[in-house]
Structures are given as C-alpha cells and as structure tokens.
Design an enzyme around this catalytic site. Structure first.
Site, short mmCIF file in Angstrom:
data_model
loop_
_atom_site.label_atom_id
_atom_site.label_comp_id
_atom_site.label_asym_id
_atom_site.label_seq_id
_atom_site.Cartn_x
_atom_site.Cartn_y
_atom_site.Cartn_z
N ARG A 1 0.86 -1.28 -0.08
CA ARG A 1 0.15 0.11 0.06
C ARG A 1 0.75 1.19 -0.03
NH1 ARG A 1 -3.31 -2.68 -1.79
NH2 ARG A 1 -5.69 -3.04 -0.94
N GLU B 1 -2.75 7.59 -4.48
CA GLU B 1 -2.93 6.88 -5.81
C GLU B 1 -4.55 7.20 -6.09
OE1 GLU B 1 -1.81 3.06 -5.02
OE2 GLU B 1 -3.99 2.15 -5.70
N HIS C 1 -0.60 0.01 -9.84
CA HIS C 1 -1.61 -0.73 -9.00
C HIS C 1 -1.97 -2.04 -9.81
CE1 HIS C 1 -3.59 -0.97 -4.94
NE2 HIS C 1 -3.46 -1.96 -5.33
#
Ligand code: DGY
Length: 322
Positions: free
Chosen positions: A241, A270, A288
């Site tokens: 993360r 993000e 991601h």
C-alpha cells in the site's frame, strides 16, 4: 421471493457480472467511474449488500448511513484499508475480503518490479523508445545483480512467502523477514528465511520488499530514518500500500543516491502520483497491477460472491473480517 439487491462499485470481469445478473437484483457500474461518498452512503441505505474495492473509501462517515439496509460489505481485494473496519463492526456489518486467490499474481508482480528496478528495465525501455540507444557498450546502463543477493521482506504473510519462494528457489536469494505476526516455523524453515528486526533487515538487505497492510498501523513505516539505514546500493519494492512509504522521503533518497532504485506498484494518494517520481530514471512506476490478470480478477469476483452467498444463507463467510 425478491432477489437480494446488490450494488457493485466498479466494473467487474464479464464472467462474474453475468453471475451477478443471474442471481441478484444487481446495480453494475458499466461506466467504471468511482462512486462518490454520497453514492456509497446511498447504496448502504438502498441495497442488501455493497461490493466495493480499493478505490472506494468506506469511511465511518459513509458507514453512518441511516436507515442502514446493507449489512454485508464484500470487498473485491485482499487489502481492506479502504474500509473503516471498527465502524463497520459497530454497525453490525459483516465485511469480507478475497485472500489466497491473488497471492501468486501479486508475488509475480513484486518480482517484476524487483527485476525491472535492478536491471534498469524502465529506463532501458524509455531509452530504446526515444531512439537514444547508440549500441552495446561495456559500461552502458549497468544494473544490480539479483541472483544470490539478500532479500528483506517486511511483513511475512501469504504474498511475502510467495515472493520468498520465487526469490529463494528461483534466484538463490537469502531471505530475511520481519513481522510482528510471523508465519509458522515450518513455512519459513523451508525457505531458509531468517527472522530479524526491521532495523537489521534494512541494514543488511540488498532488496527490501514491503508486504504489510496499509492504514494507521503501518503509515510511513518507511520514512527518512529507515531509508537512511538501507545500503547505498539497495532497492526498495512496494506492492503493498502506498502510505507504508513516505513518498517525499523516498523521492529525496532516490534523487540523492541514498538508495539505488525503487519499484512501486502503489502510491500515497493514488491515482495521484507525486511529480517528484516522474523525472527520476531510477524508479519503476506501475499502476497498481498486482492482481491484474484475467483469471485472478475472475477468481477475486467469484470469491466475493462465495462470501456473499454464505452470508445470505445465514452461514459464516470463509473470509469474514468482522
Ligand atoms: C488487493 O487485493 O488488495 C489489491 O491491492 C487491490 O485492492
């Protein structure tokens, strides 16, 4: 009998959406635009189940919806730092996630980042595409050797163990790990993985890969002081993360050569990316993609539905968090 009303916050793989349409009174998100906090709260008022993902902050405020109809939240993802779990529990909402099914793909992606950052794959690709390459030279774009080096894993859950498996058996790497909740000794013994403090790991590892959950407990676990402990030639990988790393501190360490490179699949705040990363050649940036393979995304969707069906049948879902 009326079918349960289910709201899905993002577009899902077609195969799983077909199953949703067949079995529920479902609201899909064909346009795949993230729902607002108001729309998420409205979903909790009007549906029996909400199926969100990492892009949907299910905050205490969202969870304060009145009257509350949805007593099930099935997160599409293993990480659940987008959900205020304590607030959900306080409201008597069952929350589930999707472990296991994305372990291999996310570990593959962590290795992709590690190899790419070590061997300047991003920089090299940009070099070729911009037609700047003038030919092979003994001193051109020299990267870091991966085989036989030391890999430090911060967090030693399922995904970290799968990374260790690849690194140890595939690349002959020595594995160090730190984790307040370590896996059983049989697991780490097979990988010849040695437990140590995070401080020692940061000092000794050539590669440091992060595998801890995001959220308050791990916020900025890697900050200026931790980056300073790392070897000057070390490489940091984050597929966990974004907020586990202080992005400003990392940009400064990369710019000043305090560490050699980084590979990032996740970012603080993000999809906003700190501009400081964009002109650095020694960082590989991915959007991601950890679990982004067709079969894995289908498996994640099916796992959400298994949990939902168990809940609707009055059973305990296998991935119940609260
Ligand atoms: C996960 O499953 O946690 C992925 O990061 C997507 O949310």
């Amino acid at each position: 009998m009326a079918k349960p009303r289910v709201i899905v916050t993002r577009k899902w793989p077609a195969e799983v959406e077909a199953e949703l349409k067949a079995n529920y009174d479902v609201q899909l998100n064909e346009r795949d635009i993230a729902m607002t906090a108001d729309a998420l709260q409205d979903a909790l008022r009007t549906a029996d189940a909400l199926l969100p993902t990492v892009t949907d902050p299910i905050t205490a405020d969202v969870l304060s919806a009145e009257p509350l109809r949805a007593k099930f939240i099935g997160n599409f993802g293993v990480g659940y730092n987008n959900i205020d779990i304590d607030a959900a529990k306080a409201r008597g909402i069952t929350v589930t996630n999707t472990p296991d099914v994305l372990t291999d793909c996310t570990a593959d992606l962590a290795m992709t980042l590690l190899l790419s950052a070590a061997r300047s794959a991003g920089e090299g690709e940009r070099h070729v595409r911009s037609r700047s390459w003038t030919g092979w030279r003994p001193t051109h774009m020299i990267g870091a050797k991966v085989t036989g080096q030391t890999l430090g894993l911060i967090g030693m859950g399922r995904i970290a163990c799968a990374v260790a498996e690849r690194a140890h058996f595939g690349f002959g790497m020595t594995i160090l790990f730190s984790d307040p909740y370590p896996p059983p000794v049989e697991v780490t013994a097979r990988l010849n993985a040695k437990e140590c403090t995070t401080e020692k790991l940061l000092k000794d590892a050539d590669f440091v890969s992060l595998h801890c959950p995001g959220g308050a407990e791990t916020f900025h676990l890697i900050d200026t002081a931790e980056l300073k402990l790392m070897k000057p030639g070390a490489i940091l990988i984050n597929s966990a993360r974004g907020d586990v790393v202080n992005n400003e501190a990392l940009i400064s360490a990369l710019r000043n050569g305090e560490i050699a490179a980084a590979g990032l699949d996740v970012f603080e705040g993000e999809p906003h990316i700190n501009d400081g990363f964009l002109d650095l050649e020694n960082v590989v940036l991915l959007p991601h993609l950890g679990s982004a393979t067709h079969s894995t995304r289908i498996a994640m969707g099916k796992r959400v539905l298994q949990n939902l069906n168990a809940y609707l049948a009055g059973k305990t879902p296998r991935d119940k968090l609260v």
